[in-house]
Enzyme design. Structure first.
Site, PDB file in Angstrom:
ATOM      1  N   GLU A 128      -5.042 -19.418   2.661  1.00  0.00           N
ATOM      2  CA  GLU A 128      -4.677 -17.995   2.679  1.00  0.00           C
ATOM      3  C   GLU A 128      -3.393 -17.848   3.498  1.00  0.00           C
ATOM      4  O   GLU A 128      -3.423 -17.674   4.706  1.00  0.00           O
ATOM      5  CB  GLU A 128      -5.810 -17.159   3.276  1.00  0.00           C
ATOM      6  CG  GLU A 128      -5.565 -15.670   3.117  1.00  0.00           C
ATOM      7  CD  GLU A 128      -6.648 -14.820   3.767  1.00  0.00           C
ATOM      8  OE1 GLU A 128      -6.531 -13.584   3.693  1.00  0.00           O
ATOM      9  OE2 GLU A 128      -7.599 -15.380   4.356  1.00  0.00           O
ATOM     10  N   HIS A 140      -3.249 -12.111  10.436  1.00  0.00           N
ATOM     11  CA  HIS A 140      -2.463 -13.348  10.365  1.00  0.00           C
ATOM     12  C   HIS A 140      -1.296 -13.308  11.351  1.00  0.00           C
ATOM     13  O   HIS A 140      -0.719 -12.241  11.611  1.00  0.00           O
ATOM     14  CB  HIS A 140      -1.920 -13.550   8.950  1.00  0.00           C
ATOM     15  CG  HIS A 140      -2.955 -13.918   7.939  1.00  0.00           C
ATOM     16  ND1 HIS A 140      -2.983 -15.127   7.290  1.00  0.00           N
ATOM     17  CD2 HIS A 140      -4.018 -13.217   7.457  1.00  0.00           C
ATOM     18  CE1 HIS A 140      -3.995 -15.167   6.471  1.00  0.00           C
ATOM     19  NE2 HIS A 140      -4.645 -14.016   6.543  1.00  0.00           N
ATOM     20  N   ASN A 216      -7.666  -4.385   0.530  1.00  0.00           N
ATOM     21  CA  ASN A 216      -7.192  -4.715   1.866  1.00  0.00           C
ATOM     22  C   ASN A 216      -5.891  -5.496   1.796  1.00  0.00           C
ATOM     23  O   ASN A 216      -5.781  -6.473   1.057  1.00  0.00           O
ATOM     24  CB  ASN A 216      -8.242  -5.519   2.630  1.00  0.00           C
ATOM     25  CG  ASN A 216      -9.528  -4.738   2.825  1.00  0.00           C
ATOM     26  OD1 ASN A 216     -10.564  -5.086   2.303  1.00  0.00           O
ATOM     27  ND2 ASN A 216      -9.450  -3.660   3.574  1.00  0.00           N
ATOM     28  N   ARG A 224       1.955   8.431  -8.311  1.00  0.00           N
ATOM     29  CA  ARG A 224       3.173   7.947  -8.978  1.00  0.00           C
ATOM     30  C   ARG A 224       3.524   6.511  -8.580  1.00  0.00           C
ATOM     31  O   ARG A 224       4.554   5.987  -8.982  1.00  0.00           O
ATOM     32  CB  ARG A 224       4.345   8.889  -8.664  1.00  0.00           C
ATOM     33  CG  ARG A 224       4.201  10.251  -9.355  1.00  0.00           C
ATOM     34  CD  ARG A 224       5.393  11.157  -9.083  1.00  0.00           C
ATOM     35  NE  ARG A 224       5.456  11.576  -7.690  1.00  0.00           N
ATOM     36  CZ  ARG A 224       4.749  12.604  -7.179  1.00  0.00           C
ATOM     37  NH1 ARG A 224       3.933  13.298  -7.964  1.00  0.00           N
ATOM     38  NH2 ARG A 224       4.872  12.923  -5.914  1.00  0.00           N
ATOM     39  N   ASP A 244     -19.017  -5.234   3.134  1.00  0.00           N
ATOM     40  CA  ASP A 244     -19.638  -5.204   4.461  1.00  0.00           C
ATOM     41  C   ASP A 244     -19.660  -3.812   5.068  1.00  0.00           C
ATOM     42  O   ASP A 244     -20.137  -3.636   6.200  1.00  0.00           O
ATOM     43  CB  ASP A 244     -18.928  -6.177   5.410  1.00  0.00           C
ATOM     44  CG  ASP A 244     -17.479  -5.793   5.713  1.00  0.00           C
ATOM     45  OD1 ASP A 244     -16.939  -4.878   5.049  1.00  0.00           O
ATOM     46  OD2 ASP A 244     -16.873  -6.414   6.612  1.00  0.00           O
ATOM     47  N   GLY A 245     -19.142  -2.815   4.348  1.00  0.00           N
ATOM     48  CA  GLY A 245     -19.118  -1.458   4.871  1.00  0.00           C
ATOM     49  C   GLY A 245     -17.986  -1.194   5.831  1.00  0.00           C
ATOM     50  O   GLY A 245     -17.825  -0.062   6.295  1.00  0.00           O
ATOM     51  N   HIS A 247     -14.615  -3.184   5.477  1.00  0.00           N
ATOM     52  CA  HIS A 247     -13.335  -3.434   4.812  1.00  0.00           C
ATOM     53  C   HIS A 247     -12.991  -2.358   3.783  1.00  0.00           C
ATOM     54  O   HIS A 247     -11.826  -1.965   3.662  1.00  0.00           O
ATOM     55  CB  HIS A 247     -13.354  -4.808   4.148  1.00  0.00           C
ATOM     56  CG  HIS A 247     -13.090  -5.941   5.091  1.00  0.00           C
ATOM     57  ND1 HIS A 247     -14.048  -6.422   5.953  1.00  0.00           N
ATOM     58  CD2 HIS A 247     -11.964  -6.673   5.317  1.00  0.00           C
ATOM     59  CE1 HIS A 247     -13.523  -7.408   6.673  1.00  0.00           C
ATOM     60  NE2 HIS A 247     -12.263  -7.579   6.307  1.00  0.00           N
ATOM     61  N   ASP A 270     -15.357 -13.666   3.776  1.00  0.00           N
ATOM     62  CA  ASP A 270     -14.256 -13.739   4.746  1.00  0.00           C
ATOM     63  C   ASP A 270     -14.832 -14.017   6.138  1.00  0.00           C
ATOM     64  O   ASP A 270     -14.359 -13.500   7.156  1.00  0.00           O
ATOM     65  CB  ASP A 270     -13.434 -12.452   4.739  1.00  0.00           C
ATOM     66  CG  ASP A 270     -12.049 -12.610   5.346  1.00  0.00           C
ATOM     67  OD1 ASP A 270     -11.611 -13.761   5.556  1.00  0.00           O
ATOM     68  OD2 ASP A 270     -11.401 -11.583   5.632  1.00  0.00           O
TER      69      ASP A 270
END
Length: 380
Positions: A128, A140, A216, A224, A244-245, A247, A270
């Site tokens: 990733e 990151h 995400n 538009r 997971d509620g 993200h 994740d």
């Protein structure tokens, strides 16, 4: 050899079968109401529940108290796989988030060695980054971000065993690089990107077949400016969902599922080191990450992966998204295997396929797990 009966068996078409599932070696030998039983087989009579394919997680950063980035070794991979197995994961892509090239090289070597050694559950790698957009970096470390060159393309496609997934921002790589990776057998996903709708569609034409954690760290839906999310829902690529509620709100996920006619979604965790432990915090690249109410949060509130497990993702898909068990398992097993080009061997219960399966009880708890025919019985 083993013959298993006494539970409803989920078939590849989504229907349920009463009968017997037979395993010989690492493969499923037969399934059916009167499936032949080898007289030398061990007979296992279950007390109800369901036999379903082993779950397949395309995004596992850590578990069991360890993080792949911290120590990309076979020992780390073994610990991660063992931590996730009680929660239904029978196949995983060990995920390395953006790091330096030496770390990438070590991670690939570790996954190759783990597969050579037969570490149960390790079937490939997910890189990733680090070809990501700094404006959508999430947790990151942008200091590691870079572009491809001939050497890094060769490295990112060098895994000898198993499957490789690379998440990148298409606007951060040169034209042709996505196609070159795809032509080398690498699965490419769009993620951590500012790509517009048009840019995302072009990336799909170039070889992108997935979207990492849909919604995400990518351009969203505006009246538009439809963004990458609309491209994902309109196109034929698979979309990763972290249910997971934290993200993504479940209402948004319900809308996405209704909008994408081909149903190409993959439940992913994740997951970070906390899975299978009582950790309340861990370190990620020098940053302290707190685990609170099921969320992994940096000091500024940035989400840093999750504390989710695959069986909880299945339960949440049933409870929050309105899916039935067969459909939830399809998103947690069948579609990930198809996404990674392994649908002929994994993700469904069929004669000749690898014997990766679960016994779930009526409350969706994992009672038993088989990986390549080897059974683990789990406490309940």
């Amino acid at each position: 050899m083993m013959a298993i009966s006494g539970a409803r068996i989920l078939l590849p078409d989504g229907g349920w079968q009463e009968g017997t599932l037979s395993i010989e070696g690492e493969r499923i030998a037969a399934i059916g109401p009167a499936a032949p039983i080898n007289p030398e087989a061990t007979v296992l009579e279950l007390d109800g529940g369901y036999l379903v394919p082993g779950l397949f997680d395309c995004q596992v950063n850590g578990g069991g108290g360890v993080l792949f980035n911290d120590a990309p070794t076979v020992a780390t991979l073994r610990t991660m796989a063992e931590a996730h197995r009680p929660f239904g994961t029978c196949a995983m892509l060990a995920t390395l988030i953006s790091d330096d090239i030496d770390k990438v090289r070590a991670a690939i070597a570790a996954v190759d060695q783990a597969i050579d050694e037969g570490v149960p559950g390790i079937i490939g790698i997910h890189l990733e980054g680090p070809m990501l957009n700094p404006a959508k970096r999430g947790i990151h470390d942008a200091r590691h971000f870079r572009s491809f060159d001939a050497e890094t393309i060769a490295l990112f496609s060098s895994l000898r065993n198993g499957a490789t997934l690379v998440t990148l921002a298409p606007e951060e790589v040169e034209p042709g690089h996505i196609r070159e990776l795809a032509d080398r057998g690498v699965k490419v996903a769009l993620g951590h990107s500012l790509a517009s709708y048009d840019e995302a569609r072009i990336a799909e034409a170039d070889g992108v077949t997935g979207y990492t954690h849909l919604f995400n760290a990518m351009t969203g839906i505006e009246s538009r400016k439809p963004g990458a999310v609309v491209a994902a829902l309109e196109g034929s690529a698979w979309c990763g969902l972290i249910v997971d509620g934290h993200h993504v709100d479940p209402a948004v996920l319900r809308l996405a599922i209704r909008a994408k006619a081909d149903g190409r979604f993959c439940l992913v965790t994740d997951a970070m080191p906390g899975v299978g432990t009582d950790l309340v915090h861990f370190d990620l690249g020098g940053r302290r990450i707190e685990i609170r109410d099921g969320a992994c949060l940096a000091e500024d509130g940035t989400l840093a992966g999750s504390a989710l497990t695959m069986i909880d993702a299945v339960r949440n898909a049933i409870d929050w998204l309105g899916l039935d068990l067969a459909e939830a398992v399809r998103l947690a097993a069948t579609e990930p295997a198809r996404f990674m080009g392994l649908g002929h061997d994994l993700g469904a219960l069929r004669a000749g396929g690898r014997a990766n399966l679960l016994h779930l009880d009526a409350d969706m708890r994992v009672r038993r797990s088989w990986i390549d025919g080897a059974m683990t019985e789990l406490p309940h």
